[in-house]
Design a protein around this motif. Structure first.
Motif, PDB file in Angstrom:
ATOM      1  N   TRP A 100       0.819  -1.206   0.000  1.00 20.18           N
ATOM      2  CA  TRP A 100       0.000   0.000   0.000  1.00 20.18           C
ATOM      3  C   TRP A 100       0.849   1.250   0.000  1.00 20.18           C
ATOM      4  N   PHE A 139      -1.083   6.891   2.753  1.00 24.42           N
ATOM      5  CA  PHE A 139      -2.387   7.562   2.740  1.00 24.42           C
ATOM      6  C   PHE A 139      -2.226   8.905   3.436  1.00 24.42           C
ATOM      7  N   TYR A 199      -9.751   5.139  -1.010  1.00 24.32           N
ATOM      8  CA  TYR A 199      -8.387   4.599  -0.970  1.00 24.32           C
ATOM      9  C   TYR A 199      -8.424   3.080  -0.836  1.00 24.32           C
TER      10      TYR A 199
END
Length: 213
Positions: free
Chosen positions: A66, A69, A77
């Motif tokens: 990932w 964020f 997301y």
């Protein structure tokens, strides 16, 4: 067997969990500090419940795949990774347990995940949902924890968020055979990654216990 609860306070996500686990025969055991139910992975507060084989695989996927964020919609997301996450969950699920009506494996998995004051739930099909309230719970004792959180949040708004979570989870342990003390609680600003060596994790948990004591 688990209970994991979370709440949002002043644009931060707080999360707590009990320490009960179980084998396939239902025999309970206490989770080891090096394999916690809640942790901070890649900047997210993550709480994982379900089959033992799935949980470390999902941790590794979040940690290694990932991107950072930095805000915006947490739901959007997470949905960007839903397809790949679904594959990870199914690959490591217990393929021996099959739902006859669906002719497909039964997958025990769900996740609470939060960052930047946002909280979401991800189920075994990697479907992402958010909550109308600033708190939520998952796991075997979720209904008790959710009710206790709602009561404390409304009647004791001045309590520190970690105290609200601890009280709700202790109440769950008192009323659910599936849950067990002690309680672990952390905030998204706490620096604790699941890959931290066990010795450092034990030291951190010791400091946390002193603060609670």
């Amino acid at each position: 067997m688990s209970v994991i609860a979370a709440l949002i306070h002043e644009d931060r996500v707080y999360m707590g969990a009990d320490n009960a686990g179980s084998f396939g025969d239902g025999v309970q055991f206490r989770y080891a500090p090096e394999q916690p139910k809640i942790e901070i992975v890649s900047g997210f507060v993550v709480g994982l419940a379900g089959d033992g084989g799935v949980i470390p695989a999902v941790r590794d996927y979040i940690a290694n795949s990932w991107t950072t964020f930095n805000g915006g919609s947490l739901m959007l997301y997470l949905e960007n990774y839903a397809s790949d996450l679904r594959g990870v969950i199914r690959e490591y699920a217990d393929q021996s347990i099959v739902a006859p009506e669906e002719n497909s494996p039964v997958i025990g998995f769900e996740m609470l995940i939060g960052a930047h004051g946002q909280l979401a739930h991800v189920n075994h099909t990697a479907t992402v949902t958010t909550f109308a309230q600033p708190y939520a719970a998952i796991g075997s004792g979720y209904a008790i924890a959710w009710g206790a959180l709602a009561f404390a949040y409304r009647t004791q708004p001045d309590l520190p968020p970690k105290d609200i979570l601890t009280a709700a989870l202790l109440a769950t342990c008192d009323h659910s055979e599936a849950c067990r003390e002690p309680i672990d609680v952390l905030c998204e600003s706490d620096v604790l990654d699941y890959a931290t060596p066990a010795t450092k994790r034990a030291q951190w948990l010791g400091r946390l216990a002193k603060k609670r004591g």
